[in-house]
Design a protein around this motif. Structure first.
Motif, PDB file in Angstrom:
ATOM      1  N   THR A 103       0.765  -1.254   0.051  1.00 16.23           N
ATOM      2  CA  THR A 103      -0.016  -0.030  -0.037  1.00 16.23           C
ATOM      3  C   THR A 103       0.812   1.260   0.120  1.00 16.23           C
ATOM      4  N   SER A 104       1.977   1.282   0.522  1.00 19.87           N
ATOM      5  CA  SER A 104       2.876   2.273   0.629  1.00 19.87           C
ATOM      6  C   SER A 104       3.264   2.678  -0.835  1.00 19.87           C
ATOM      7  N   MET A 105       3.645   1.791  -1.580  1.00 24.01           N
ATOM      8  CA  MET A 105       4.112   2.144  -3.016  1.00 24.01           C
ATOM      9  C   MET A 105       2.700   2.480  -3.862  1.00 24.01           C
ATOM     10  N   TYR A 106       1.472   1.829  -3.549  1.00 22.15           N
ATOM     11  CA  TYR A 106       0.425   2.583  -3.999  1.00 22.15           C
ATOM     12  C   TYR A 106       0.132   3.868  -3.889  1.00 22.15           C
ATOM     13  N   ARG A 107       0.673   4.322  -2.713  1.00 16.25           N
ATOM     14  CA  ARG A 107       0.341   5.862  -2.375  1.00 16.25           C
ATOM     15  C   ARG A 107       1.667   6.656  -3.093  1.00 16.25           C
ATOM     16  N   PHE A 108       2.824   6.171  -2.916  1.00 17.06           N
ATOM     17  CA  PHE A 108       3.685   6.962  -3.730  1.00 17.06           C
ATOM     18  C   PHE A 108       3.519   6.850  -5.296  1.00 17.06           C
ATOM     19  N   ASN A 109       3.038   6.042  -5.769  1.00 15.92           N
ATOM     20  CA  ASN A 109       2.710   5.985  -7.218  1.00 15.92           C
ATOM     21  C   ASN A 109       1.544   7.249  -7.482  1.00 15.92           C
ATOM     22  N   GLN A 110       0.462   7.160  -6.484  1.00 13.78           N
ATOM     23  CA  GLN A 110      -0.612   8.174  -6.641  1.00 13.78           C
ATOM     24  C   GLN A 110       0.049   9.743  -6.437  1.00 13.78           C
ATOM     25  N   ALA A 111       1.228   9.745  -5.515  1.00  9.60           N
ATOM     26  CA  ALA A 111       1.543  11.108  -5.591  1.00  9.60           C
ATOM     27  C   ALA A 111       2.384  11.346  -6.678  1.00  9.60           C
ATOM     28  N   TRP A 112       3.008  10.431  -7.356  1.00  8.84           N
ATOM     29  CA  TRP A 112       3.717  10.836  -8.529  1.00  8.84           C
ATOM     30  C   TRP A 112       2.633  10.972  -9.553  1.00  8.84           C
ATOM     31  N   LEU A 113       1.521  10.743  -9.705  1.00 10.64           N
ATOM     32  CA  LEU A 113       0.451  11.143 -10.552  1.00 10.64           C
ATOM     33  C   LEU A 113       0.119  12.422 -10.605  1.00 10.64           C
ATOM     34  N   LEU A 114       0.035  13.026  -9.095  1.00 14.70           N
ATOM     35  CA  LEU A 114      -0.153  14.386  -8.758  1.00 14.70           C
ATOM     36  C   LEU A 114       0.963  15.440  -9.068  1.00 14.70           C
ATOM     37  N   GLU A 115       2.141  14.869  -8.924  1.00 16.20           N
ATOM     38  CA  GLU A 115       3.364  15.797  -9.212  1.00 16.20           C
ATOM     39  C   GLU A 115       4.456  14.841  -9.641  1.00 16.20           C
ATOM     40  N   PRO A 116       4.579  14.471 -10.903  1.00 18.94           N
ATOM     41  CA  PRO A 116       5.686  13.624 -11.253  1.00 18.94           C
ATOM     42  C   PRO A 116       7.164  14.120 -11.241  1.00 18.94           C
ATOM     43  N   LYS A 117       7.268  15.520 -10.849  1.00 21.17           N
ATOM     44  CA  LYS A 117       8.570  16.098 -10.649  1.00 21.17           C
ATOM     45  C   LYS A 117       8.733  16.324  -9.088  1.00 21.17           C
ATOM     46  N   ASN A 118       7.993  15.936  -8.306  1.00 22.64           N
ATOM     47  CA  ASN A 118       8.385  15.928  -6.833  1.00 22.64           C
ATOM     48  C   ASN A 118       9.228  14.839  -6.521  1.00 22.64           C
ATOM     49  N   GLU A 119      10.460  15.372  -5.925  1.00 25.45           N
ATOM     50  CA  GLU A 119      11.640  14.463  -5.536  1.00 25.45           C
ATOM     51  C   GLU A 119      11.417  13.483  -4.444  1.00 25.45           C
ATOM     52  N   ASN A 120      10.322  14.180  -3.636  1.00 24.13           N
ATOM     53  CA  ASN A 120       9.961  13.356  -2.344  1.00 24.13           C
ATOM     54  C   ASN A 120       9.281  11.827  -2.756  1.00 24.13           C
ATOM     55  N   VAL A 121       8.870  11.986  -4.214  1.00 20.05           N
ATOM     56  CA  VAL A 121       8.329  10.735  -4.586  1.00 20.05           C
ATOM     57  C   VAL A 121       9.194   9.610  -4.592  1.00 20.05           C
ATOM     58  N   PHE A 122      10.404   9.964  -5.061  1.00 19.84           N
ATOM     59  CA  PHE A 122      11.457   9.166  -5.441  1.00 19.84           C
ATOM     60  C   PHE A 122      12.247   8.507  -4.217  1.00 19.84           C
ATOM     61  N   TRP A 123      12.090   9.545  -3.330  1.00 16.32           N
ATOM     62  CA  TRP A 123      12.526   9.147  -1.822  1.00 16.32           C
ATOM     63  C   TRP A 123      11.841   8.100  -1.395  1.00 16.32           C
ATOM     64  N   GLY A 124      10.376   8.310  -1.359  1.00 15.10           N
ATOM     65  CA  GLY A 124       9.575   7.148  -1.105  1.00 15.10           C
ATOM     66  C   GLY A 124       9.726   5.578  -1.908  1.00 15.10           C
ATOM     67  N   TYR A 125       9.896   5.785  -3.111  1.00 12.99           N
ATOM     68  CA  TYR A 125      10.275   4.577  -3.903  1.00 12.99           C
ATOM     69  C   TYR A 125      11.486   4.038  -3.284  1.00 12.99           C
ATOM     70  N   SER A 126      12.528   4.714  -2.944  1.00 11.21           N
ATOM     71  CA  SER A 126      13.682   4.212  -2.602  1.00 11.21           C
ATOM     72  C   SER A 126      13.484   3.552  -1.171  1.00 11.21           C
ATOM     73  N   ALA A 127      12.636   4.309  -0.472  1.00  7.87           N
ATOM     74  CA  ALA A 127      12.565   3.335   1.185  1.00  7.87           C
ATOM     75  C   ALA A 127      11.852   2.395   0.587  1.00  7.87           C
ATOM     76  N   VAL A 128      10.796   2.181  -0.271  1.00  8.80           N
ATOM     77  CA  VAL A 128      10.303   0.578  -0.508  1.00  8.80           C
ATOM     78  C   VAL A 128      11.339  -0.292  -0.824  1.00  8.80           C
ATOM     79  N   TYR A 129      11.946   0.153  -1.734  1.00  5.09           N
ATOM     80  CA  TYR A 129      13.127  -0.865  -2.159  1.00  5.09           C
ATOM     81  C   TYR A 129      14.104  -1.381  -1.094  1.00  5.09           C
ATOM     82  N   PHE A 130      14.579  -0.201  -0.186  1.00  4.84           N
ATOM     83  CA  PHE A 130      15.662  -0.509   0.882  1.00  4.84           C
ATOM     84  C   PHE A 130      14.819  -1.264   1.735  1.00  4.84           C
ATOM     85  N   THR A 131      13.690  -1.171   2.136  1.00  7.52           N
ATOM     86  CA  THR A 131      12.948  -2.038   3.114  1.00  7.52           C
ATOM     87  C   THR A 131      12.776  -3.513   2.736  1.00  7.52           C
ATOM     88  N   LEU A 132      12.749  -3.624   1.365  1.00  6.05           N
ATOM     89  CA  LEU A 132      12.726  -4.887   0.594  1.00  6.05           C
ATOM     90  C   LEU A 132      14.105  -5.631   0.383  1.00  6.05           C
TER      91      LEU A 132
END
Length: 243
Positions: A103-132
């Motif tokens: 669900t975390s990744m779902y929300r980060f992807n929705q955040a990307w839909l709203l603002e594709p150039k928001n660097e914090n979205v990629f911060w979130g993506y990274s946190a997901v992969y690090f967790t995995l």
């Protein structure tokens, strides 16, 4: 041996304390949890929402309409693309802290839909992969975020975390040096980022530099000491005589 213990203690704190909030009443969309990257990768083959930016997939008209409804709803609630994106980024981290990586990744992807150039979205993506446990993918996302905002203190600090997390297995001083360089960059940008201060203390302790380990520990503690764990404080006391 203590160096290994110290690193293990802080791996869970890769995401910055800026988004660490007290738990709220959030329910997961799906009860099943994914705990390793191989399972994630397999499911992501048929679930585009598990891929950053939806894997750049070509969406159906129905999916596009659903995306537009989401965008319209959040714009109505928040008033701007950026504010809406940030709300969803925060929700993504909230789910991540509860162990619901999907669900975390779902929300980060929705955040990307709203603002594709928001660097914090990629911060979130990274946190997901690090967790995995996929540090390579985490680094890719951090680097993409830094292309959007080279002065993101949060992203620089998490990139540093990946470097010093490698040290126990690599035993390569270059990893600690790279981490320290990034943390110092982050500190110059935002000297009040507690996550940065905490990790500066950690890296200096790993380098057996008690003077600086104590300096940044005290700075972090003065600001509230949010990321500091009891175990790290104990280690600092044992190795540096911190009272």
């Amino acid at each position: 041996m203590k160096h290994f213990i110290i690193v293990a203690l802080i791996l869970l704190s890769i995401t910055s304390c800026n988004y660490a909030q007290q738990p709220t009443s959030i329910k997961s969309e799906l009860p099943e949890r994914i705990s390793n990257y191989e399972d994630w990768k397999k499911e992501a083959e048929s679930n585009i929402r598990l891929n950053p930016k939806f894997g750049n997939a070509v969406k159906s008209e129905e999916q596009k309409e659903a995306d537009q409804r989401l965008i319209d709803d959040y714009l109505k609630q928040q008033g701007s693309h950026h504010k809406a994106s940030e709300v969803l980024v925060k929700l993504g981290f909230d789910y991540l802290y509860r162990g619901d990586v999907r669900t975390s990744m779902y929300r980060f992807n929705q955040a990307w839909l709203l603002e594709p150039k928001n660097e914090n979205v990629f911060w979130g993506y990274s946190a997901v992969y690090f967790t995995l446990g996929n540090h390579e993918m985490a680094m890719e996302q951090l680097n993409e975020g830094l292309t959007l905002n080279p002065n993101s203190s949060n992203i620089l600090t998490d990139k540093a975390t990946i470097y010093f997390a490698k040290f126990p297995t690599s035993n390569d001083p270059k990893d600690l040096s790279a981490a320290l360089d990034l943390l110092n960059q982050s500190y110059k940008i935002d000297s009040t980022n507690q996550n940065t201060l905490f990790k500066l203390s950690v890296v200096y302790l790993m380098k057996k530099d008690c003077k600086n380990a104590l300096k940044y520990y005290d700075e972090c503690n003065t600001l509230g000491g949010k990321p500091i764990t009891k175990e790290f404080k104990t280690a600092l006391q044992e190795l540096c005589g911190k009272k």
